[in-house]
Motif scaffolding. Structure first.
Motif, short mmCIF file in Angstrom:
data_model
loop_
_atom_site.label_atom_id
_atom_site.label_comp_id
_atom_site.label_asym_id
_atom_site.label_seq_id
_atom_site.Cartn_x
_atom_site.Cartn_y
_atom_site.Cartn_z
N LEU A 62 0.83 -1.21 0.00
CA LEU A 62 0.00 0.00 0.00
C LEU A 62 0.86 1.26 0.00
O LEU A 62 0.58 2.23 -0.72
CB LEU A 62 -0.92 0.01 1.23
N GLU A 63 1.92 1.24 0.80
CA GLU A 63 2.76 2.43 0.87
C GLU A 63 3.53 2.66 -0.43
O GLU A 63 3.92 3.79 -0.74
CB GLU A 63 3.71 2.33 2.06
N SER A 64 3.73 1.60 -1.20
CA SER A 64 4.37 1.77 -2.51
C SER A 64 3.46 2.55 -3.46
O SER A 64 3.93 3.11 -4.46
CB SER A 64 4.74 0.42 -3.12
N GLY A 66 1.82 5.12 -2.34
CA GLY A 66 1.76 6.46 -1.77
C GLY A 66 0.81 6.60 -0.60
O GLY A 66 0.47 7.73 -0.21
N LEU A 67 0.33 5.49 -0.02
CA LEU A 67 -0.59 5.59 1.14
C LEU A 67 0.10 6.30 2.29
O LEU A 67 1.24 5.96 2.66
CB LEU A 67 -1.02 4.19 1.59
N GLN A 68 -0.60 7.27 2.87
CA GLN A 68 -0.07 8.03 4.00
C GLN A 68 -1.04 7.96 5.17
O GLN A 68 -2.21 7.63 5.01
CB GLN A 68 0.16 9.49 3.60
N ARG A 69 -0.52 8.31 6.35
CA ARG A 69 -1.37 8.35 7.54
C ARG A 69 -2.54 9.30 7.29
O ARG A 69 -2.36 10.39 6.77
CB ARG A 69 -0.58 8.84 8.76
N GLY A 70 -3.74 8.84 7.65
CA GLY A 70 -4.92 9.68 7.49
C GLY A 70 -5.64 9.50 6.17
O GLY A 70 -6.77 9.98 6.01
N ASP A 71 -4.99 8.82 5.19
CA ASP A 71 -5.68 8.53 3.94
C ASP A 71 -6.86 7.60 4.20
O ASP A 71 -6.83 6.80 5.14
CB ASP A 71 -4.73 7.86 2.93
N ARG A 72 -7.89 7.69 3.36
CA ARG A 72 -9.05 6.83 3.54
C ARG A 72 -8.97 5.62 2.62
O ARG A 72 -8.63 5.74 1.43
CB ARG A 72 -10.37 7.58 3.25
N VAL A 73 -9.26 4.46 3.19
CA VAL A 73 -9.29 3.20 2.45
C VAL A 73 -10.71 2.64 2.58
O VAL A 73 -11.15 2.29 3.68
CB VAL A 73 -8.26 2.19 2.99
N ALA A 74 -11.43 2.57 1.47
CA ALA A 74 -12.79 2.05 1.47
C ALA A 74 -12.80 0.61 0.98
O ALA A 74 -11.95 0.22 0.16
CB ALA A 74 -13.69 2.90 0.57
N ALA A 75 -13.73 -0.18 1.48
CA ALA A 75 -13.81 -1.59 1.10
C ALA A 75 -15.25 -1.99 0.88
O ALA A 75 -16.14 -1.56 1.62
CB ALA A 75 -13.17 -2.47 2.16
N MET A 76 -15.46 -2.82 -0.12
CA MET A 76 -16.79 -3.37 -0.40
C MET A 76 -16.62 -4.88 -0.48
O MET A 76 -16.09 -5.41 -1.46
CB MET A 76 -17.32 -2.80 -1.71
N SER A 77 -17.05 -5.56 0.60
CA SER A 77 -16.75 -6.98 0.67
C SER A 77 -17.60 -7.66 1.72
O SER A 77 -17.95 -7.08 2.75
CB SER A 77 -15.26 -7.17 1.03
N ASP A 78 -17.90 -8.92 1.45
CA ASP A 78 -18.42 -9.79 2.48
C ASP A 78 -17.22 -10.33 3.25
O ASP A 78 -16.06 -10.11 2.85
CB ASP A 78 -19.22 -10.94 1.84
N ALA A 90 -4.07 -1.68 6.65
CA ALA A 90 -4.31 -0.25 6.43
C ALA A 90 -4.36 0.51 7.74
O ALA A 90 -3.80 1.61 7.86
CB ALA A 90 -5.61 -0.06 5.64
N MET A 91 -5.02 -0.05 8.77
CA MET A 91 -5.06 0.62 10.06
C MET A 91 -3.67 0.71 10.68
O MET A 91 -3.32 1.71 11.31
CB MET A 91 -6.02 -0.11 11.01
#
Length: 640
Positions: A62-64, A66-78, A90-91
């Motif tokens: 994820l960080e590769s 460019g994920l940074q602290r405070g970015d939002r990661v949404a998920a759609m999944s069972d 991510a957390m």
């Protein structure tokens, strides 16, 4: 059972973030099973050490991007293996995670991705990828779409698409190149503070656009992780098997599958197909479950239909067992101790009927079922407790976590819930339930006005009307905004009546109408499976859903079920007329919220003709009174 892993300590609840809880759990019990998932017919075990290893690689991937602290990661999944890993990773990187219900429409998915400013979108499969890619805006803020199951992805040209496994591979390469393997996740987790925002949880949106409730790490662990152990002390004893089966956007599932295992020996089990919950229950034999009422209603309906289809002897034996069980539980619910004869009868009923029934349903080992998300019909709770299952209603809210719980084990279904420590609960001047203490949300995402309206003088206004007694028990009456006032000035709580109606195995949903009217009516959604089985047994021939619900024998079946409920109600509350709606309600079409809460205004508009038909006589009567100055009486006979 022996003492299990239990790290319920107030100091850490205030000073550790979820990533720090995760690292501590992995270091303390690396060889213990964190969760199990079914793949190609076999259950695979994931230890805490393996959980950490792959989460570390995924975070590096994820960080590769460019994920940074405070970015939002949404998920759609069972529930699935990949979600648990991706969400925890991510957390640990300081991201703010949130789930989108799998039943959301394209427009709802677009709204939540844009409102949450999601940088990363996690999609379980091609269906959910399509919903995101169909957004009119194109979602330019989403940098990557990570797909768990890529089997149906071909001829997709969006450059943002990448598989879960490829992200892990990229992460492992990055860790190897930097020499940070085994240290990277711990280093990142140490930076995440307990009062950093951990998740957004979007509200149901029954009356407007969903609002994103912000929870920090401490509020999640106080409001959910610790609340489980306070409300259900059985979880402090030994190792428990649980089944993950609700959408991961649901706080109930997130808290059970992610938060609870950090503080207790609860092992989530994920079946191969979320639709095959009965099969998963039979395989896993859970000792603990968290459910919404609809699950218990569906399972009990299937059991009752099965009994009705059985032989005469089995039906008579079940009838005897229910009579014995009802007498036994009634004594228990009154606080008494059943006598010897009653205990013997109950023992025989368990041996001959209830245990075989629960074994077939996969619930013969269950110690506790938590039921939250909506009120459980009292009749359904009574039924399960008579069968020998310890079902306890738990009241919680998106903004405040778990608040009230019925106590002790096998509580009387008529009792209210007691505040879960360390919550402080009271009723306001108008009866609204107010809550304060640890575990409350931090406000609504990008909605300060909504936050101010919900938090008043340090108290969370729940929007629910409750009744309290001198034992400190609170019984939820209804949503404050849903209380109906008839034209005669009588207040009616529709949810209580609707829950009674939904106790029928043949009624899936009920929507009461009566605000400003002379009498109460209802729109009815049938339980198609149960009604279809009844039709088969009674030689009712139908060619479509419409022909089934319009058959006079089906209408009469529903009328009898409603009349049985009317017999329990005051006259002003009784359903005088009803109409069976000609379709099954679909969240993706906006008929209900993603959690299947009814949208009253939407249904009133959608089925305006049915409602007008039920009140046609009332309208005619008003015209006649206006013309002749005479008073009439509405027809009181229940009919469709």
């Amino acid at each position: 059972m022996g003492q299990g892993y239990n790290r319920r300590r107030a100091q850490e609840l205030d000073t550790w973030s979820i990533p720090q809880w995760f690292v501590a759990r992995c270091e303390t019990t690396p060889k213990n099973v964190a969760f199990r998932y079914k793949d190609q017919g076999l259950y695979q075990e994931v230890t805490w050490a393996a959980y950490r290893d792959i989460a570390e690689a995924f975070l590096a991937g994820l960080e590769s991007f460019g994920l940074q602290r405070g970015d939002r990661v949404a998920a759609m999944s069972d529930p699935c293996r990949e979600f648990l890993i991706a969400d925890m990773a991510a957390m640990c990187g300081g991201a703010i995670c949130y789930g989108i219900y799998t039943t959301c429409s394209v427009s709802e998915v677009e709204y939540q991705l844009e409102n949450g400013d999601a940088a990363i979108f996690l999609a379980e499969n091609q269906e959910f990828v399509d919903k995101a890619l169909s957004a009119a805006s194109g979602l330019p803020q989403v940098r990557k779409i990570i797909v768990f199951d890529t089997r149906a992805l071909f001829q997709y040209r969006d450059e943002r698409l990448i598989s879960f496994e490829k992200v892990v591979e990229l992460g492992r390469d990055r860790l190897a190149a930097t020499g940070m393997a085994g240290k990277f996740l711990s280093e990142r987790a140490a930076r995440v503070l307990p009062h950093d925002i951990a998740v957004l949880v979007y509200t149901s949106g029954t009356t407007g656009p969903p609002k994103g409730a912000m929870h920090d790490h401490a509020s999640l662990m106080w409001g959910f992780g610790n609340a489980y152990l306070e409300a259900f002390p059985e979880l402090n004893d030994g190792v428990h098997r649980a089944v993950s089966h609700l959408p991961m956007a649901h706080l109930i599932e997130r808290s059970m599958s992610i938060c609870l295992p950090l503080v207790a020996d609860v092992i989530p089990h994920i079946g191969e197909e979320v639709e095959d919950l009965p099969g998963t229950l039979y395989e896993v034999r859970p000792t603990f479950m968290n459910v919404v009422p609809r699950i218990l209603e569906k399972i009990s309906s299937q059991i009752i239909i099965g009994i009705q289809r059985s032989s005469f002897i089995k039906r008579r034996t079940y009838s005897w067992a229910m009579q014995a069980g009802t007498r036994y539980r009634a004594v228990h619910w009154r606080g008494g101790r059943p006598g010897l004869a009653l205990r013997v009868q109950q023992g025989l009923a368990n041996l001959l009927v209830f245990q075989p029934l629960l074994r077939k349903a996969g619930l013969c080992k269950i110690r506790t079922i938590l039921c939250a998300g909506a009120p459980l019909p009292q009749k359904i709770q009574e039924q399960w407790e008579i069968w020998g299952v310890n079902v306890r209603n738990l009241y919680g809210i998106t903004e405040g976590g778990y608040v009230l719980c019925q106590k002790p084990a096998f509580p009387s279904p008529a009792t209210g819930g007691i505040a879960i420590h360390p919550r402080e609960v009271k009723c306001g001047p108008d009866g609204e339930l107010l809550v304060r203490g640890r575990g409350l949300f931090r406000g609504y995402w990008k909605n300060d006005e909504g936050t101010r309206a919900t938090m008043q003088d340090g108290w969370l206004t729940t929007g629910d009307v409750a009744e309290a007694n001198d034992k400190g028990e609170f019984r939820i009456v209804d949503r404050k905004k849903d209380i109906m006032i008839t034209s005669g000035g009588k207040n009616i709580a529709p949810s209580e009546i609707e829950n009674l109606l939904k106790s029928s195995p043949y009624i899936s949903e009920a929507a009461l109408i009566g605000d400003g009217r002379k009498f109460v009516t209802s729109l009815i959604e049938i339980d198609f499976g149960s009604v279809a089985e009844w039709a088969r047994q009674n030689k009712v021939i139908y060619t479509s859903f419409q022909s089934l619900v319009s058959d006079p024998r089906i209408v009469d079946l529903i009328a009898r079920e409603i009349q049985a409920v009317n017999d329990q109600l005051a006259r002003v509350e009784q359903v005088k007329k009803f109409r069976i709606i000609p379709k099954e309600l679909d969240p993706e079409e906006g008929d209900t919220t993603p959690t299947r809460k009814i949208k009253r205004k939407h249904l009133a508009a959608l089925f305006e003709d049915l409602i007008s038909d039920m009140y046609a006589e009332e309208t005619t009567e008003k015209v006649e009174r206006a013309q002749a100055g005479q008073l009439g009486r509405p027809e009181q006979r229940l009919h469709a």
